[in-house]
Design a protein around this motif. Structure first.
Motif, PDB file in Angstrom:
ATOM      1  N   ASP A   1       0.853  -1.187   0.000  1.00 40.69           N
ATOM      2  CA  ASP A   1       0.000   0.000   0.000  1.00 40.69           C
ATOM      3  C   ASP A   1       0.887   1.234   0.000  1.00 40.69           C
ATOM      4  OD1 ASP A   1      -1.892   1.937   0.265  1.00 40.69           O
ATOM      5  OD2 ASP A   1      -2.922   1.039   1.974  1.00 40.69           O
TER       6      ASP A   1
ATOM      7  N   THR B   1      -0.537   4.378  -1.096  1.00 45.55           N
ATOM      8  CA  THR B   1      -1.437   5.514  -1.270  1.00 45.55           C
ATOM      9  C   THR B   1      -1.049   6.643  -0.317  1.00 45.55           C
ATOM     10  OG1 THR B   1      -2.972   4.531   0.319  1.00 45.55           O
ATOM     11  CG2 THR B   1      -3.348   4.079  -2.006  1.00 45.55           C
TER      12      THR B   1
ATOM     13  N   LYS C   1      -1.475  -0.822  -4.243  1.00 45.29           N
ATOM     14  CA  LYS C   1      -2.316   0.366  -4.150  1.00 45.29           C
ATOM     15  C   LYS C   1      -1.463   1.606  -4.380  1.00 45.29           C
ATOM     16  CE  LYS C   1      -5.417  -1.655  -0.717  1.00 45.29           C
ATOM     17  NZ  LYS C   1      -6.034  -1.477   0.612  1.00 45.29           N
TER      18      LYS C   1
ATOM     19  N   PRO D   1      -8.137  -3.460  -2.590  1.00 45.83           N
ATOM     20  CA  PRO D   1      -8.777  -2.292  -3.185  1.00 45.83           C
ATOM     21  C   PRO D   1      -9.987  -2.704  -3.986  1.00 45.83           C
ATOM     22  CG  PRO D   1      -6.868  -2.903  -4.470  1.00 45.83           C
ATOM     23  CD  PRO D   1      -6.907  -3.827  -3.274  1.00 45.83           C
TER      24      PRO D   1
ATOM     25  N   CYS E   1      -7.764   6.542  -6.122  1.00 43.22           N
ATOM     26  CA  CYS E   1      -6.738   5.509  -6.102  1.00 43.22           C
ATOM     27  C   CYS E   1      -6.652   4.868  -7.469  1.00 43.22           C
ATOM     28  CB  CYS E   1      -7.082   4.462  -5.047  1.00 43.22           C
ATOM     29  SG  CYS E   1      -5.690   3.456  -4.561  1.00 43.22           S
TER      30      CYS E   1
ATOM     31  N   LEU F   1      -5.834   1.941  -9.625  1.00 44.54           N
ATOM     32  CA  LEU F   1      -5.667   0.508  -9.458  1.00 44.54           C
ATOM     33  C   LEU F   1      -5.682  -0.146 -10.817  1.00 44.54           C
ATOM     34  CD1 LEU F   1      -8.343   0.007  -6.684  1.00 44.54           C
ATOM     35  CD2 LEU F   1      -5.924   0.456  -6.367  1.00 44.54           C
TER      36      LEU F   1
END
Length: 1185
Positions: free
Chosen positions: A606, A608, A630, A965, A1087, A1089
């Motif tokens: 992750d 983000t 992510k 996600p 986000c 993805l």
């Protein structure tokens, strides 16, 4: 135990062998050889006609106890004979030696068996199969959950033919009347007639003199016949969940009765003299009776009752001192203020969730080993607690204790002490070595720990002192050599500095270390390298700028959580052989330095919330094998924002984690724009132990709500219909599986369509909760619909004659009385939701949605206080999950935080006037306030809105924990035929207020981003498809897809792409683009993805799927979004990913996920432009197709 099923000749699940052979019946030559179908099924040989096997005669030959012999006069021939005086014989001639040997070997095993136990439960039977009566060895017969009738060849009247039957279970057969025929089976020792609607017991029950266990739970009995008192061998009697107003007097004559179950009746007063008259009774269960008084007319000691269960009654005081031999007492969830017991034989006392301020036990309970006084009102501990010599487990959490006696901590028997959520300010010093193994002191006011804690408690393996005010921890030993055995240490939410690192070195066996939300500026590199056994490290919420490179010397580390710090360099953790989960969200990373190759164990990363992070295509290619990666979508529009720079009224972030479970059973639904674009829908679904139902609800519930809103505007009506329809659409998955569901709908008041007042309608079933922060205080909007927390639901389930087990679960399955799914538990478990509507105001700051596990550890007050200190919704959600884990939660966690930026102008239709500067220019909007502020967040008037760090778009644009996600934005993929033609961006239309769309422009359609239909919300990657043919598309240069399908989730209508300088030029210079894999553009909010899945050939796009695309089955077929309510077949057939200890899947996704470099976005436009459509760089007018 042999489990039978009613069979026909074509049944394949129980058939051991089958074939068509020459068969002759009988030992004489009178019968001719004929072609017959022969099946060896279970313990029987079935012979039927080949042509008329459906309607023709079928012969069943029981083989148990019979013979299988070789016939020497014929080649490859066997003789099958049954047992008994009327034995039958069949000759079967096989075609080959292999068939002959296989049948001989298998049949020989069958004839040597002895069938004692037969289970025919849950088969919808009306009669016992006839062939079972040929077996004379059956002693246990289970006919539970059938529809047995008295008449017929195999009806209840034929049960006495089982001459050796000892145990008979006829529960849940809807008999209505007591079956007197069972009283003729004199060999019975165990009889179960529960849940049959019986209103009386036959006097012929006296014939069963061998009966030892009689179960009559869940009927309508209010009295018993006097003849029952003659059953001298009856030792266990179950009368729970009937209508007895008192303990029947006839039970006094049962001289052998030892266990009496009378839970769930209507006994309001218990006379101890009644128990005294039953001289052999040891175990008495009186749960859920509404007991108010327990009285004793004489001081005579009752010496035979050893176990008493009084849970979930209405007792205000309890004096059981006459029970001198009492060993175990359960009295949880009453209203007790005082409790008096005899301590002569007491071993276990469970008295949690009362109002106790005094507990008197005399004499001192020297045999007491387990004591639970949690969730009471104790201000001090009684002296007898410290004097008890064998106390091993003591739970005194959630009281008002201000100190602990020194004798308690220095006890030589205490092994587990739980004293969290009290008012403790200090602990006494340890004077000698103690056997303490687990110590929980979270949520107190401790500023220091005893200096000798680790030196004297050498067996201590678990220590949790989170949520205190500690500034340091004691040393592990007084010398350089440490004997510490500490394995789990939780220090979250204190005031610890980096000096604590040197003190941790003395715990070489440490496996789990949580140091989140302290004051750490750094972590000593030399100290971290000495924690070689470390497996899980949580450093979130500090001010760390780097993680020491010595973390690579922790070879067993599999989880690193360091979100919400100031990290600027990627830690050297990808060389660890067992690393599985890495969370570095909410930091200041600018690049990622990778080792080549990456460890195969890495499953989730992750990144983000790192606004400066830019990944090269080569770096992204190295992440191709990771299950979940992510990254932020660059320069995404604010969630919930309108067209033309209108303020974003709400944005969201979420976090999920599987904890120590091997799968994630929590799903999130988040749609910042719903319906006409002026509403939003948020949901949370918790399947407890199953992941299928939450995923299905996540996929379909938004669509169902959209449809129901077209039929009714009454909140109670459309919400109830939404839940009922979603329950029905679960199909077969909802028969035995279920989930708690919470749905929140933000909308305008239907009675005031021209106004702008917002309302929040919340509906829920099960244990998920919604908490609104209003003026800094928590406002709980949902209702926990469980048996323990809702007396009305408990009474309803009791009146329905359901069996509620000791852990307060309906039929031992679920503690919730209202769920979506679990249809087989109807009418006790219903899908009818609790519905509540709240009018929103400018004092409403944010909304928190959480599952049961979250709010069990974090109270609503603490949740609101925690979210107020977070910078954005995603950070708040991550912090909530991190705190719950540090407080001891090991279950699935789900948290969804929705920031409500509702100013006074949000509820009016006045034309807003922007403030003017001194020079007459329009002032830019101020920076966004903290999450807890009630000031609305207003984007600037010029330029694209700033990216939301980790936040607001796809369900979880900020995801955290160990979550997957998933898309939450209702926007779907862009159909090239619906894209606006190339041209200059349209001027921003004027808006009357933040709640109303802009008026249509002259000669064009309304401005602003295209609003996709709500059916485009939240379909898991594994169930979605872009609707394009993937076989004739080519891969884009600079992207490696490993031969899998590639999906890029970006809203091309409302997102102004922020490409790196030169990205467009590089894309233009690529020349001819090979097209093998298609690239799909769909909407997310914060986000970026990329999901890699297997492509399918010949996929035809449905016209109604223009926003999202279709959902692809593993076989290549496609389901259009309008059929999303029937997703059960799609979801059940979708391939499942590998799930691990820390990375359980949050939804049905393909096997891998890739993140695509920003340059690919320009390539998407080039592809679509080649097909005759152009993707503009800025939002343009919408085209209605």
């Amino acid at each position: 135990l042999l489990r039978y099923r009613p069979v026909n000749v074509d049944q394949r699940d129980r058939a051991l062998l089958r074939g068509v052979f020459s068969v002759r019946k009988g030992k004489t030559q009178l019968h001719k050889w004929a072609e017959r179908q022969v099946i060896l099924c279970g313990t029987c040989l079935t012979v039927a006609s080949v042509k008329d096997r459906e309607e023709g005669k079928m012969h069943i030959l029981p083989l148990v106890g019979g013979k299988v012999e070789e016939v020497r006069r014929r080649q490859h021939c066997l003789m099958f004979s049954s047992a008994g005086p009327q034995a039958q014989t069949y000759f079967v001639n096989f075609d080959s030696l292999a068939d002959y040997q296989r049948w001989h070997r298998q049949a020989s095993k069958v004839v040597s068996q002895t069938v004692c136990l037969v289970d025919l439960s849950c088969y919808n039977l009306e009669a016992v199969p006839e062939y079972l009566f040929y077996s004379q060895d059956i002693t246990h017969l289970n006919l539970r959950h059938n529809f047995m009738t008295p008449q017929g060849p195999g009806g209840l009247l034929n049960l006495p033919r089982f001459c050796q039957l000892k145990s008979l279970n006829l529960s849940h057969n809807r008999l209505g009347v007591f079956p007197e025929v069972v009283c003729e089976i004199l060999t019975l020792t165990e009889l179960n007639l529960s849940c049959n609607g019986l209103k009386a017991v036959s006097v012929q029950i006296a014939n069963l003199q061998s009966l030892q266990t009689l179960s009559l739970e869940g009927n309508d009995l209010s009295s018993l016949p006097e003849e029952l008192g003659g059953l001298s061998q009856l030792s266990s009697l179950g009368l729970s969940f009937n209508d007895f107003p008192q303990i029947p007097a006839v039970l006094r004559g049962l001289s052998g009765l030892e266990r009496l179950g009378m839970a769930g009746n209507r006994v309001e007063r218990l006379e101890l003299c009644v128990l005294a008259s039953m001289i052999r009774v040891k175990n008495v269960d009186l749960r859920l009776n509404g007991l108010r008084w327990v009285t004793s007319e004489s001081p005579e000691v009752i010496g035979h009752v050893t176990q008493l269960d009084l849970r979930d009654n209405g007792l205000a005081s309890l004096d059981l001192s006459p029970l001198g031999s009492l060993e175990t007492l359960h009295c949880q969830r009453n209203r007790l203020q005082t409790l008096t017991l005899s301590g002569l034989g007491l071993r276990t006392l469970q008295a949690a969730s009362n109002r106790l301020n005094m507990v008197n036990i005399y004499p001192v309970p020297n045999q007491l080993t387990d004591l639970d006084l949690s969730r009471n009102q104790l201000e001090y501990l009684p002296d007898w607690v410290c004097d008890s010599r064998k106390m091993e487990v003591l739970d005194i959490a959630h009281n008002a204790l201000t100190e602990l006696p020194s004798r308690l901590l220095n006890s030589m028997s205490l092994r587990r002490l739980l004293a969290g959520n009290n008012l403790l300010q200090a602990l006494p010093e340890l004077l000698d070595h103690v056997p303490l193994e687990a110590l929980d002191l979270q949520h107190n006011r401790l500023s220091r720990l005893p200096h000798s804690l680790f030196c004297k408690a050498l067996n201590l393996k678990y220590l949790n002192v989170s949520a205190n005010t500690l500034e340091t921890i004691p040393p592990s030993s007084q010398s350089e050599e440490s004997l510490s055995t500490l394995q789990e240490l939780y220090l979250t939410g204190n005031n610890l500095s980096e000096s604590v690192g040197g003190l941790l070195v003395g715990h070489p066996r440490l496996r789990v270390l949580h140091l989140a939300y302290n004051q750490l500026l750094s972590f000593p590199a030399s100290k971290l390298s000495r924690l070689e056994q470390l497996e899980e490290l949580n450093l979130s919420g500090n001010r760390l700028r780097s993680i020491p490179s010595t973390v690579a010397r922790c070879p067993r580390l599999h989880t690193l959580v360091a979100h919400s710090n100031l990290l600027s360099t990627f830690p050297e953790i990808l060389s660890l052989p067992e690393i599985k989960y890495v969370d570095l969200s909410g930091n200041e990373l600018s690049e990622v330095v990778l080792s080549d190759p990456l460890p195969p164990s890495l499953q989730e990363l992750d990144l983000t919330g790192n606004s400066s992070l830019v990944l090269e295509p080569k770096t992204l290619n190295l992440f191709s094998h990771i299950t979940t990666l992510k990254l932020d979508q660059r320069a995404a529009g604010g969630a919930g924002g309108g067209a033309g720079g209108a303020p974003a009224l709400w944005s969201h972030g979420y976090s999920e984690t599987s904890g120590q479970r091997n799968k994630l059973c929590v799903s999130v639904l988040a749609m910042d724009r719903f319906g006409d674009g002026l509403g939003a829908v948020y949901g949370l679904f918790d399947g407890d132990r199953n992941e299928e139902v939450p995923r299905l609800l996540q996929c379909t519930m938004g669509d169902v709500l959209s449809e129901e809103l077209q039929h009714s505007s009454v909140d109670r009506v459309y919400m109830s219909n939404t839940f009922l329809t979603s329950h029905r659409k679960l199909g077969m998955a909802g028969q035995k599986l279920g989930a708690s569901a919470l749905l929140c709908y933000i909308h305008r008041e239907p009675s005031d369509p021209g106004g702008g007042h917002l309302r929040l309608t919340v509906a829920n079933v099960g244990s998920c909760q919604a908490v609104l922060c209003r003026d800094g205080r928590p406002l709980v909007l949902s209702k926990v619909l469980t048996l323990e927390s809702c007396p009305e639901e408990m009474e309803r389930v009791k009146n329905g004659k359901s069996i509620i087990t000791e852990d307060n679960k309906v039929s031992g399955v679920t503690g919730c009385s209202r769920l979506l799914g679990c249809s087989y538990l109807s009418p006790w478990v219903l899908p009818d939701p609790w519905v509540h509507t709240e009018r929103l105001c400018s004092q409403d700051c944010f909304l928190i949605l959480g599952n049961r596990a979250l709010f069990q550890r974090v109270s609503p007050r603490e949740a609101v206080r925690t979210a107020q200190t977070a910078a954005d919704p995603a950070a708040a959600a991550r912090k909530l999950c991190s705190l719950a884990q540090s407080y001891g939660c090991r279950d699935n966690l789900g948290a969804l935080v929705v920031a409500l930026n509702l100013g006074e102008d949000s509820c009016t239709c006045c034309r807003p006037q922007p403030p003017a500067a001194a020079d007459g220019a329009t002032r830019p909007a101020p920076p966004p306030p903290p999450l807890g502020s009630s000031t609305p967040m207003t984007p600037g008037a010029e330029g694209p809105p700033a990216p939301h760090p980790g936040g607001g778009g796809s369900v979880g644009g900020g995801g955290g924990g160990v979550s997957e996600p998933r898309t939450s934005e209702p926007g779907g993929e862009a159909d090239p035929q619906e894209l606006p033609p190339p041209g200059p961006p349209a001027a921003r239309p004027e808006r009357l207020c933040s709640l109303h769309p802009a008026p249509p422009q002259e000669g064009g359609s309304p401005g602003g981003p295209r609003q996709p239909p709500p059916s485009a919300a939240l379909f898991p990657g594994g169930l979605s498809d872009n609707g394009l043919d993937s076989d004739d598309e080519g891969p884009l240069d600079g992207v490696t897809s490993n031969g899998r399908r590639l999906e890029v989730e970006v809203d091309i209508h409302c997102c102004a792409f922020q490409l790196r300088p030169g990205a467009a030029e590089r894309s233009a210079q690529r020349g001819k683009v090979r097209r093998q894999n298609s690239v799909v553009v769909s909407a997310t909010n914060g986000c970026l993805l990329a999901v890699c899945g297997r492509g399918g050939a010949g996929l035809k796009k449905s016209p109604s799927a223009s926003s999202l695309g279709a959902k692809k089955l593993p076989n290549g077929s496609v389901v259009a979004p309008q059929d999303s309510h029937n997703l059960i077949e799609v979801a059940l057939e979708a391939p499942r990913k590998k799930s691990g200890y820390f990375t359980a899947p949050a939804q049905l996704d393909p096997e891998d996920q890739l993140v695509v470099p920003p340059g690919l976005e320009q390539a998407v436009r080039e592809q679509l432009r080649a097909q005759g459509s152009v993707v503009p760089g800025a939002p343009g007018p919408e085209r209605r197709g």
